[in-house]
Design a protein around this motif. Structure first.
Motif, PDB file in Angstrom:
ATOM      1  N   LYS A 172       0.830  -1.206   0.000  1.00 38.39           N
ATOM      2  CA  LYS A 172       0.000   0.000   0.000  1.00 38.39           C
ATOM      3  C   LYS A 172       0.865   1.257   0.000  1.00 38.39           C
ATOM      4  O   LYS A 172       0.562   2.230  -0.677  1.00 38.39           O
TER       5      LYS A 172
ATOM      6  N   LEU B  69      -1.602   5.685  -2.564  1.00 36.43           N
ATOM      7  CA  LEU B  69      -2.689   4.870  -2.037  1.00 36.43           C
ATOM      8  C   LEU B  69      -2.731   4.919  -0.513  1.00 36.43           C
ATOM      9  O   LEU B  69      -3.804   4.874   0.075  1.00 36.43           O
ATOM     10  N   ASP B  70      -1.579   5.057   0.141  1.00 37.37           N
ATOM     11  CA  ASP B  70      -1.586   5.082   1.609  1.00 37.37           C
ATOM     12  C   ASP B  70      -2.166   6.372   2.171  1.00 37.37           C
ATOM     13  O   ASP B  70      -2.396   6.475   3.372  1.00 37.37           O
TER      14      ASP B  70
END
Length: 180
Positions: free
Chosen positions: A135, A162-163
């Motif tokens: 991630k 995405l994190d």
């Protein structure tokens, strides 16, 4: 091209002549020791390269931006050549993470990756503990609809990590009362 390469690779693999497969395996290992100075060539998605530089496909990981992965049809038809003679290492989750750190995914590829991840974790339980690292490595370009512009205009890409997304809530659920 593939058919000729498969026939050539099979020519270097010993045929089972005894009921014990260990005999053929030992012959293949002995043959591969004669080639210790250089790794035999293999046919990958990106072309021909040395076996030490290539990777074997693993649980569909090869779909996410690898050009050095051996073609699946080649592996299925000449498995002994790739695993014993050329000693091609298998693609692993660390390779996927390092590849994703060096690329920006388009939104369609991100969706494909997010659909693939739970499926592969069900099959390979050891991948689950690498989910956070995966991630953190993912960057993607979001498709934002902008007003129509001239063809000569260059659109600036919005790259997101995405994190940075903590969770997803559909718009229709926001109006629902939350428990206290």
């Amino acid at each position: 091209e593939e058919r000729d390469a498969i026939l050539l690779m099979k020519a270097y693999c010993p045929r089972p002549s005894t009921p014990d497969s260990l005999v053929g395996h030992c012959l293949a290992k002995g043959f591969s020791r004669c080639l210790s100075a250089s790794s035999p060539p293999v046919l990958t998605q990106g072309g021909v390269m040395r076996g030490s530089e290539a990777k074997l496909p693993n649980h569909g990981m090869e779909a996410f931006g690898f050009s050095n992965v051996v073609r699946r049809i080649m592996l299925e038809n000449a498995r002994e050549y790739h695993s014993v003679i050329a000693t091609v290492p298998t693609l692993n989750i660390d390779d996927l993470v390092s590849s994703l750190r060096n690329q920006v995914l388009v939104e369609k590829m991100l969706i494909r990756l997010l659909k693939w991840w739970p499926k592969v974790c069900r099959v390979e339980r050891s991948f689950e503990n690498r989910g956070l690292r995966l991630k953190e490595a993912i960057r993607f370009e979001s498709d934002v609809e902008e007003p129509a512009a001239e063809a000569s205009d260059v659109r600036e890409a919005q790259v997101q990590r995405l994190d940075s997304i903590l969770y997803f809530t559909p718009q229709k659920l926001i109006d629902l009362p939350l428990p206290e």
